[in-house]
Design an enzyme around this catalytic site. Structure first.
Site, PDB file in Angstrom:
ATOM      1  N   ARG A 152      33.754 -74.866  75.510  1.00 39.12           N
ATOM      2  CA  ARG A 152      33.717 -74.340  74.144  1.00 39.12           C
ATOM      3  C   ARG A 152      35.130 -73.945  73.741  1.00 39.12           C
ATOM      4  O   ARG A 152      35.489 -72.779  73.722  1.00 39.12           O
ATOM      5  CB  ARG A 152      32.742 -73.165  74.054  1.00 39.12           C
ATOM      6  CG  ARG A 152      31.315 -73.634  74.234  1.00 39.12           C
ATOM      7  CD  ARG A 152      30.343 -72.504  74.293  1.00 39.12           C
ATOM      8  NE  ARG A 152      29.962 -72.011  72.983  1.00 39.12           N
ATOM      9  CZ  ARG A 152      29.070 -71.052  72.802  1.00 39.12           C
ATOM     10  NH1 ARG A 152      28.479 -70.493  73.823  1.00 39.12           N
ATOM     11  NH2 ARG A 152      28.754 -70.638  71.584  1.00 39.12           N
TER      12      ARG A 152
ATOM     13  N   ASP B 151      20.161 -74.037  69.616  1.00 36.30           N
ATOM     14  CA  ASP B 151      19.673 -72.818  70.276  1.00 36.30           C
ATOM     15  C   ASP B 151      18.148 -72.840  70.486  1.00 36.30           C
ATOM     16  O   ASP B 151      17.620 -72.072  71.281  1.00 36.30           O
ATOM     17  CB  ASP B 151      20.054 -71.575  69.457  1.00 36.30           C
ATOM     18  CG  ASP B 151      21.554 -71.306  69.518  1.00 36.30           C
ATOM     19  OD1 ASP B 151      22.235 -71.904  70.364  1.00 36.30           O
ATOM     20  OD2 ASP B 151      22.043 -70.495  68.704  1.00 36.30           O
TER      21      ASP B 151
ATOM     22  N   LYS C  22      21.361 -62.531  65.051  1.00 41.08           N
ATOM     23  CA  LYS C  22      22.509 -62.299  65.946  1.00 41.08           C
ATOM     24  C   LYS C  22      23.765 -62.969  65.400  1.00 41.08           C
ATOM     25  O   LYS C  22      24.808 -62.343  65.251  1.00 41.08           O
ATOM     26  CB  LYS C  22      22.207 -62.857  67.342  1.00 41.08           C
ATOM     27  CG  LYS C  22      23.425 -62.918  68.247  1.00 41.08           C
ATOM     28  CD  LYS C  22      23.090 -63.418  69.634  1.00 41.08           C
ATOM     29  CE  LYS C  22      23.139 -64.905  69.810  1.00 41.08           C
ATOM     30  NZ  LYS C  22      24.498 -65.490  69.891  1.00 41.08           N
ATOM     31  N   ASN C  23      23.658 -64.255  65.116  1.00 37.88           N
ATOM     32  CA  ASN C  23      24.868 -65.000  64.766  1.00 37.88           C
ATOM     33  C   ASN C  23      25.432 -64.574  63.409  1.00 37.88           C
ATOM     34  O   ASN C  23      26.649 -64.504  63.234  1.00 37.88           O
ATOM     35  CB  ASN C  23      24.596 -66.505  64.805  1.00 37.88           C
ATOM     36  CG  ASN C  23      24.371 -66.985  66.232  1.00 37.88           C
ATOM     37  OD1 ASN C  23      24.618 -66.248  67.188  1.00 37.88           O
ATOM     38  ND2 ASN C  23      23.892 -68.209  66.379  1.00 37.88           N
TER      39      ASN C  23
ATOM     40  N   CYS D 150      31.985 -71.339  79.674  1.00 32.04           N
ATOM     41  CA  CYS D 150      30.639 -70.902  79.336  1.00 32.04           C
ATOM     42  C   CYS D 150      29.652 -71.849  79.993  1.00 32.04           C
ATOM     43  O   CYS D 150      29.985 -73.003  80.268  1.00 32.04           O
ATOM     44  CB  CYS D 150      30.536 -70.910  77.819  1.00 32.04           C
ATOM     45  SG  CYS D 150      28.941 -71.200  77.164  1.00 32.04           S
TER      46      CYS D 150
ATOM     47  N   ARG E 209      21.411 -60.292  75.420  1.00 30.92           N
ATOM     48  CA  ARG E 209      22.516 -60.598  74.507  1.00 30.92           C
ATOM     49  C   ARG E 209      22.000 -60.920  73.115  1.00 30.92           C
ATOM     50  O   ARG E 209      22.702 -60.719  72.127  1.00 30.92           O
ATOM     51  CB  ARG E 209      23.318 -61.802  75.022  1.00 30.92           C
ATOM     52  CG  ARG E 209      24.065 -61.520  76.295  1.00 30.92           C
ATOM     53  CD  ARG E 209      24.933 -62.676  76.667  1.00 30.92           C
ATOM     54  NE  ARG E 209      25.913 -62.927  75.607  1.00 30.92           N
ATOM     55  CZ  ARG E 209      27.004 -63.642  75.750  1.00 30.92           C
ATOM     56  NH1 ARG E 209      27.272 -64.200  76.906  1.00 30.92           N
ATOM     57  NH2 ARG E 209      27.825 -63.820  74.748  1.00 30.92           N
TER      58      ARG E 209
HETATM   59  C1  UD1 Z   1      27.527 -70.785  67.244  1.00 32.65           C
HETATM   60  C2  UD1 Z   1      26.430 -69.873  67.660  1.00 32.65           C
HETATM   61  C3  UD1 Z   1      25.634 -70.468  68.802  1.00 32.65           C
HETATM   62  C4  UD1 Z   1      25.183 -71.887  68.466  1.00 32.65           C
HETATM   63  C5  UD1 Z   1      26.342 -72.721  67.949  1.00 32.65           C
HETATM   64  C6  UD1 Z   1      25.896 -74.089  67.444  1.00 32.65           C
HETATM   65  C7  UD1 Z   1      27.400 -67.727  67.176  1.00 32.65           C
HETATM   66  C8  UD1 Z   1      27.887 -66.431  67.706  1.00 32.65           C
HETATM   67  N1  UD1 Z   1      26.993 -68.605  68.071  1.00 32.65           N
HETATM   68  O1  UD1 Z   1      28.432 -70.877  68.342  1.00 32.65           O
HETATM   69  O2  UD1 Z   1      24.499 -69.638  69.020  1.00 32.65           O
HETATM   70  O3  UD1 Z   1      24.663 -72.479  69.626  1.00 32.65           O
HETATM   71  O4  UD1 Z   1      27.000 -72.065  66.881  1.00 32.65           O
HETATM   72  O5  UD1 Z   1      24.937 -73.943  66.456  1.00 32.65           O
HETATM   73  O6  UD1 Z   1      27.332 -67.922  65.983  1.00 32.65           O
HETATM   74  N2  UD1 Z   1      34.098 -76.837  69.175  1.00 32.65           N
HETATM   75  C9  UD1 Z   1      35.344 -77.370  69.473  1.00 32.65           C
HETATM   76  N3  UD1 Z   1      36.458 -76.680  69.089  1.00 32.65           N
HETATM   77  C10 UD1 Z   1      36.382 -75.484  68.436  1.00 32.65           C
HETATM   78  C11 UD1 Z   1      35.101 -74.954  68.120  1.00 32.65           C
HETATM   79  C12 UD1 Z   1      33.976 -75.658  68.506  1.00 32.65           C
HETATM   80  O7  UD1 Z   1      35.445 -78.433  70.066  1.00 32.65           O
HETATM   81  O8  UD1 Z   1      37.425 -74.909  68.114  1.00 32.65           O
HETATM   82  C13 UD1 Z   1      32.884 -77.566  69.582  1.00 32.65           C
HETATM   83  C14 UD1 Z   1      32.106 -76.815  70.673  1.00 32.65           C
HETATM   84  O9  UD1 Z   1      32.609 -77.115  71.949  1.00 32.65           O
HETATM   85  C15 UD1 Z   1      30.713 -77.333  70.472  1.00 32.65           C
HETATM   86  C16 UD1 Z   1      30.637 -77.567  68.962  1.00 32.65           C
HETATM   87  O10 UD1 Z   1      31.973 -77.623  68.504  1.00 32.65           O
HETATM   88  O11 UD1 Z   1      30.512 -78.538  71.139  1.00 32.65           O
HETATM   89  C17 UD1 Z   1      29.894 -76.512  68.195  1.00 32.65           C
HETATM   90  O12 UD1 Z   1      30.385 -75.258  68.476  1.00 32.65           O
HETATM   91  P1  UD1 Z   1      30.350 -74.090  67.396  1.00 32.65           P
HETATM   92  O13 UD1 Z   1      29.515 -74.466  66.218  1.00 32.65           O
HETATM   93  O14 UD1 Z   1      31.738 -73.637  67.160  1.00 32.65           O
HETATM   94  O15 UD1 Z   1      29.599 -72.969  68.194  1.00 32.65           O
HETATM   95  P2  UD1 Z   1      29.880 -71.446  68.125  1.00 32.65           P
HETATM   96  O16 UD1 Z   1      30.343 -71.058  66.754  1.00 32.65           O
HETATM   97  O17 UD1 Z   1      30.705 -71.039  69.297  1.00 32.65           O
END
Ligand code: UD1
Length: 432
Positions: free
Chosen positions: A123, A309, A22-23, A118, A401
């Site tokens: 996030r 996850d 998925k990711n 979320c 999803r």
């Molecule tokens: C992706 C995955 C999700 C997984 C996550 C962590 C996808 C579609 N989803 O989500 O399944 O659980 O990685 O492995 O690939 N953060 C900030 N600011 C930002 C971006 C992130 O503070 O601009 C923080 C988030 O709040 C969170 C952490 O960083 O606490 C990790 O988030 P991130 O790795 O970005 O997750 P996603 O890419 O959204």
């Protein structure tokens, strides 16, 4: 509304074939906006609703999308007709926000709705925006939209992420592929999904080095071309079925499981008493006859740590492991919302700050429960496979999803599980 009904107690045996990740698929689909010439054909794309949402977003932007079979999709981003992605699409799935960088890189401007909250914690998208600003974009946030402009095009920059965010890494990498000059991303995410997105970009003609390490270097090129690319099997789906094998005392061959992607989970499964053996095509996961599950500690953290996850499915497993287990979550602050539901099934589980403390119980009992996010719902189905009697799991829209044909795959290896419309008599549908 649909629900899943399980009757626990059956050992799962046989083979499960993994669907595409998925990711990885979502990051790759966003990057298909970049090539001006040629079509991109992706195979092994999972048939899940998050992919549908991303395809809808791409179509809204003018990408022509064609399915040749349920897991193969061809995308043509030759001419985009819009540089704006509305809230109706972004609110369905925050990963759609990652179309911002590619549109900006190609057109010098983009307008994308800010994703909402979320269920697993805040996030934000600040890393995404800061990174684009470093590359020369002017960002304004107004009326719930991010407007980004870079009239002269994006330029290479040195970017540091405060946390190794997967989404920010893949998003900024894609934008940097068409920037003028060299971009470095320090403290980058090392997840296999980042490696997959970099491999796609490089096949398109980009120059990305270091994906899979903490420092990624992207040398911008003027244009990219469409290519063919196969999405890797889903490592979280692999982990979910591995837990299904262990929690039912079963024996599953998980076809497609890649060792380097799934090892952080495999190691913890082995600590908990399971046997995991890899070969070139997948992994066999079983709980050897006579062996019982034992408690362990898990810390969910960025790759190569234990994936967040897999934290809820693993908690379901540990509810039945003798002794006291502790799961610490370091990625999201609110990812324990499922524990009250597991407690309704008889689990001895509580949270303290960012940890769940689980005292193994000899048995779970079926109950009506509801998942509040994708992996929480999966965890409850897994618990239901091991519980005495019938479990009714709500929250199926979340499951859709990210898991392709979850029930069908479980049924094929012997699970007593049925998906039914709420209101139908479950007892008639769940074969004894
Ligand atoms: C992706 C995955 C999700 C997984 C996550 C962590 C996808 C579609 N989803 O989500 O399944 O659980 O990685 O492995 O690939 N953060 C900030 N600011 C930002 C971006 C992130 O503070 O601009 C923080 C988030 O709040 C969170 C952490 O960083 O606490 C990790 O988030 P991130 O790795 O970005 O997750 P996603 O890419 O959204």
């Amino acid at each position: 509304m649909q629900k899943i009904y399980t009757v626990g107690g059956r050992r799962l045996t046989g083979e499960v074939r993994l669907s595409g990740s998925k990711n990885a698929a979502l990051a790759i689909l966003a990057a298909t906006l970049l090539p001006e010439h040629g079509r991109t054909t992706l195979t092994n794309v999972p048939r899940i609703s998050d992919v549908e949402t991303m395809l809808e977003t791409l179509q809204h932007l003018g990408v022509r999308v064609q399915h040749s079979d349920s897991n193969t999709v061809t995308l043509d981003a030759g001419t985009l007709t819009s540089h704006e992605a509305p809230y109706e699409l972004i609110k369905k799935m925050r990963a759609s926000f990652s179309v911002l960088g590619p549109i900006l890189a190609r057109y010098g401007q983009a307008r994308v709705a800010l994703p909402g909250g979320c269920d697993i914690g805040a996030r934000p998208v600040d890393y995404h925006l800061k990174g684009l600003e470093r590359m020369g974009a002017q960002i304004t946030v107004e009326h719930g939209f991010v407007h980004a402009a870079a009239k002269e095009g994006l330029r290479g920059a040195s970017i540091y992420l405060d946390f190794p965010s997967v989404g920010a890494t893949t998003h900024l990498m894609a934008a940097a592929a068409l920037a003028d000059g060299i971009t470095t991303i320090a403290n980058a995410a090392e997840e296999p999904d980042v490696v997959a997105a970099a491999a796609l970009l490089n096949r398109m003609g980009a120059r990305v080095r270091g994906a899979g390490t903490k420092e990624i270097l992207i040398e911008g090129v003027r244009s990219l071309r469409g290519v063919e690319y196969a999405v890797d099997p889903d490592r979280i789906e692999a982990g979910t079925f591995a837990v299904a094998a262990a929690i039912t005392g079963g024996d599953l061959y998980i076809r497609g499981a890649i060792k380097e992607h799934t090892e952080p989970v495999a190691r913890k499964l082995m600590e908990a008493g399971a046997d995991v053996r890899y070969d070139d095509d997948g992994a066999r996961v079983r709980l050897p006859p006579g062996r019982s599950l034992k408690a362990t500690t898990v810390e969910a953290s960025p790759h190569p740590g234990f994936p967040t996850d897999m934290q809820p499915p693993f908690a379901a497993l540990l509810t039945l492991a003798a002794g006291t287990s502790v799961i610490t979550e370091t990625v999201y602050e609110r990812r324990f919302r499922y524990i009250d539901e597991l407690a309704r099934m008889g689990a001895d589980i509580k949270t303290k700050a960012n940890a769940a403390i689980i005292v193994g119980v000899p048995r779970l009992t079926g109950a009506p429960v509801a998942g509040s996010d994708l992996r929480a719902t999966a965890a409850l189905v897994l618990a239901g496979l091991a519980a005495e009697g019938q479990t009714e799991v709500g929250g199926i829209k979340y499951l859709d999803r990210g898991y392709e044909d979850f029930c069908g795959k479980l049924q094929a290896v012997g699970a007593n599980v049925r998906r039914v419309e709420d209101g139908d008599k479950a007892t008639e549908k769940v074969a004894a």
